[in-house]
Write an enzyme that holds these catalytic residues in place. Structure first.
Site, PDB file in Angstrom:
ATOM      1  N   TYR A  96       0.846  -1.190   0.000  1.00  0.00           N
ATOM      2  CA  TYR A  96       0.000   0.000   0.000  1.00  0.00           C
ATOM      3  C   TYR A  96       0.880   1.238   0.000  1.00  0.00           C
ATOM      4  O   TYR A  96       1.974   1.233   0.586  1.00  0.00           O
ATOM      5  CB  TYR A  96      -0.886   0.038   1.256  1.00  0.00           C
ATOM      6  CG  TYR A  96      -2.031  -0.937   1.253  1.00  0.00           C
ATOM      7  CD1 TYR A  96      -3.290  -0.556   0.789  1.00  0.00           C
ATOM      8  CD2 TYR A  96      -1.867  -2.228   1.729  1.00  0.00           C
ATOM      9  CE1 TYR A  96      -4.354  -1.436   0.804  1.00  0.00           C
ATOM     10  CE2 TYR A  96      -2.923  -3.124   1.750  1.00  0.00           C
ATOM     11  CZ  TYR A  96      -4.169  -2.730   1.287  1.00  0.00           C
ATOM     12  OH  TYR A  96      -5.212  -3.605   1.305  1.00  0.00           O
ATOM     13  N   TYR A 135      -0.176 -10.012   0.366  1.00  0.00           N
ATOM     14  CA  TYR A 135       0.885  -9.443   1.207  1.00  0.00           C
ATOM     15  C   TYR A 135       0.885 -10.085   2.593  1.00  0.00           C
ATOM     16  O   TYR A 135      -0.126 -10.591   3.056  1.00  0.00           O
ATOM     17  CB  TYR A 135       0.754  -7.919   1.310  1.00  0.00           C
ATOM     18  CG  TYR A 135      -0.552  -7.399   1.871  1.00  0.00           C
ATOM     19  CD1 TYR A 135      -0.761  -7.327   3.250  1.00  0.00           C
ATOM     20  CD2 TYR A 135      -1.563  -6.969   1.035  1.00  0.00           C
ATOM     21  CE1 TYR A 135      -1.955  -6.832   3.761  1.00  0.00           C
ATOM     22  CE2 TYR A 135      -2.760  -6.477   1.537  1.00  0.00           C
ATOM     23  CZ  TYR A 135      -2.953  -6.418   2.900  1.00  0.00           C
ATOM     24  OH  TYR A 135      -4.128  -5.940   3.400  1.00  0.00           O
ATOM     25  N   ARG A 145      -2.358 -12.214   3.477  1.00  0.00           N
ATOM     26  CA  ARG A 145      -3.716 -11.885   3.037  1.00  0.00           C
ATOM     27  C   ARG A 145      -3.889 -12.279   1.572  1.00  0.00           C
ATOM     28  O   ARG A 145      -3.047 -11.938   0.740  1.00  0.00           O
ATOM     29  CB  ARG A 145      -3.990 -10.372   3.149  1.00  0.00           C
ATOM     30  CG  ARG A 145      -4.082  -9.747   4.530  1.00  0.00           C
ATOM     31  CD  ARG A 145      -5.189 -10.261   5.427  1.00  0.00           C
ATOM     32  NE  ARG A 145      -6.431 -10.716   4.827  1.00  0.00           N
ATOM     33  CZ  ARG A 145      -7.446  -9.960   4.423  1.00  0.00           C
ATOM     34  NH1 ARG A 145      -7.372  -8.667   4.542  1.00  0.00           N
ATOM     35  NH2 ARG A 145      -8.533 -10.489   3.902  1.00  0.00           N
ATOM     36  N   HIS A 148      -6.890  -8.667  -2.491  1.00  0.00           N
ATOM     37  CA  HIS A 148      -8.248  -8.135  -2.314  1.00  0.00           C
ATOM     38  C   HIS A 148      -8.303  -6.655  -2.645  1.00  0.00           C
ATOM     39  O   HIS A 148      -7.287  -5.959  -2.603  1.00  0.00           O
ATOM     40  CB  HIS A 148      -8.739  -8.369  -0.879  1.00  0.00           C
ATOM     41  CG  HIS A 148      -7.883  -7.708   0.152  1.00  0.00           C
ATOM     42  ND1 HIS A 148      -6.747  -8.302   0.670  1.00  0.00           N
ATOM     43  CD2 HIS A 148      -7.955  -6.498   0.744  1.00  0.00           C
ATOM     44  CE1 HIS A 148      -6.179  -7.495   1.542  1.00  0.00           C
ATOM     45  NE2 HIS A 148      -6.890  -6.372   1.609  1.00  0.00           N
ATOM     46  N   HIS A 150     -10.556  -3.342  -1.314  1.00  0.00           N
ATOM     47  CA  HIS A 150     -11.537  -2.857  -0.334  1.00  0.00           C
ATOM     48  C   HIS A 150     -12.625  -2.067  -1.050  1.00  0.00           C
ATOM     49  O   HIS A 150     -12.314  -1.254  -1.940  1.00  0.00           O
ATOM     50  CB  HIS A 150     -10.862  -1.931   0.684  1.00  0.00           C
ATOM     51  CG  HIS A 150      -9.857  -2.609   1.549  1.00  0.00           C
ATOM     52  ND1 HIS A 150     -10.154  -3.115   2.790  1.00  0.00           N
ATOM     53  CD2 HIS A 150      -8.538  -2.872   1.360  1.00  0.00           C
ATOM     54  CE1 HIS A 150      -9.071  -3.642   3.327  1.00  0.00           C
ATOM     55  NE2 HIS A 150      -8.071  -3.512   2.472  1.00  0.00           N
TER      56      HIS A 150
END
Lengths: 225, 173
Positions: A96, A135, A145, A148, A150
């Site tokens: 991110y 990640y 994870r 995905h 959000h």
């Protein structure tokens, strides 16, 4: 929870849930006491390139270009029109842009990872983006994870507000992820997995995925269209 | 009526701050609005520690008790918590809607929460209306005070305790 689609409040497999979930049961709102209105966050919040996350910088981001599209409806299948959808995600390496993400994977100067659009008259939406990477996180040993995106959504009542995550079909991390598996009903869990869609796929350009979203509000008096 | 299966909730996670907050988010009314009130609070966890990665959203009627966006009034607020778990809004006291006590709808998102929490903030100067409010009456009398803000100088404070002693009442809406 009467709504079995949602995860329970208390889910100790997700470590940061332990001290944050309410320990007392939720209090039912007496019938008719819901404020049956919601903010309408219109066009003044959406810029020209907000729905295309690959065109927000001078160059193109690295990664697999994808199209994510679907419809937002209420429980009775009625379109949620003209409402704001916000998405955010990691880049193709699983990083991110946010400062506190310490995963040692490269940042992409051409990718922010935040998009917005309004649903159309049919509740439809469409984003162009880059497939996010998986990640690691420190929930437990060797925790990763699944990839995905959000999603943040507004319905027709403020209490139908939903934040969720869209996953990609066939991810090998599904059985290992405590966040995905917090949804106890396997059928409800499946609803968070987008479907590869050849009709959405644009030849020589990008794969397409469909992700339809159903918000609350079916149990209320139906409104005339 | 046939109903479709609802899309389940998932956590907002730790990395929403580059995306969701916007500059005017905490300003439900513009600076300088007549009768504007400052609302502030702190989100704490079951150990009493501040929660620095929550997002608070509010929705309310205007001073005349009407919902919906009119000139100078959005009705909707969004504020992320800071390192100290604090959030703040600039708003006006909503009018009474359908004879009920004035209140502000509050939604809490946070890393660690798998679904958002819905609560309501009521006003300390509305004792009679609060005592007759059907939602407050549905709450255990010992816990009602968690839903009523208190005055702290010029600010109304509404602290949100996610777990433990004086845990805030959250609603199943």
């Amino acid at each position: 929870m009467p709504n079995s689609a949602h995860p329970p409040l208390d889910w100790p497999d997700y470590k940061s849930n332990r001290l944050r979930h309410p320990s007392r049961p939720l209090v039912p709102l007496p019938t008719g006491m819901d404020d049956l209105t919601a903010p309408v966050l219109g066009e003044d919040r959406v810029g020209a390139f907000d729905a295309d996350l690959t065109r927000q910088h001078d160059g193109e981001p690295i990664g697999e270009r994808i199209i994510v599209t679907g419809r937002v409806v209420d429980g009775a299948g009625r379109p949620i029109r003209n409402q704001l959808i916000e998405i955010w995600q990691a880049n193709s390496c699983g990083r991110y842009i946010q400062k506190n993400d310490q995963h040692p994977a490269p940042l992409d100067p051409n990718f922010t990872g935040f998009g917005r659009c309004l649903t159309d008259d049919d509740g439809g939406y469409r984003f162009v983006t880059i497939k996010p990477g998986a990640y690691p996180w420190r929930n437990h040993h060797n925790a990763w994870r699944p990839a995905h995106i959000h999603f943040s959504l507004f319905g027709t009542a403020f209490t139908h507000r939903l934040i969720t995550q869209m996953y990609f079909p066939g991810d090998p991390l599904f059985p290992l992820d405590p966040i995905f598996n917090s949804i106890l009903d396997p059928k409800a869990r499946e609803r968070l997995i987008s479907k590869f869609d050849l009709d959405t796929t644009v030849p020589e350009w990008a794969l397409g995925y469909r992700f339809d979203i159903v918000l609350g509000g079916a149990d209320q008096t139906p409104l005339e269209d | 009526m046939a109903t479709l299966g609802q899309t389940p909730s998932q956590t907002i996670g730790p990395f929403f701050n580059f995306a969701l907050p916007f500059d005017s988010g905490p300003s439900v009314v513009p600076d300088g609005t007549l009768g504007a009130i400052r609302l502030a609070g702190r989100v704490t966890d079951g150990a009493g520690e501040p929660v620095p990665d929550a997002l608070i959203e509010t929705w309310q009627a205007d001073a005349a008790g009407r919902f919906g966006i009119s000139a100078g009034f959005g009705g909707y607020g969004r504020c992320p918590t800071g390192e100290d778990g604090e959030f703040h809004f600039l708003t006006v006291k909503p009018g009474s809607v359908a004879g009920r006590a004035p209140h502000i709808d509050v939604i809490v998102f946070a890393r660690g929460l798998l679904l958002n929490l819905v609560t309501r903030m009521y006003f300390p100067d509305e004792e009679a209306a609060n005592a007759a409010d059907p939602v407050l009456m549905a709450v255990d009398p010992e816990r009602r005070s968690t839903l009523i803000a208190h005055k702290d100088g010029d600010t109304l404070r509404f602290d949100i305790r996610l777990q433990g002693e004086h845990e805030t009442v959250f609603f199943d809406a």
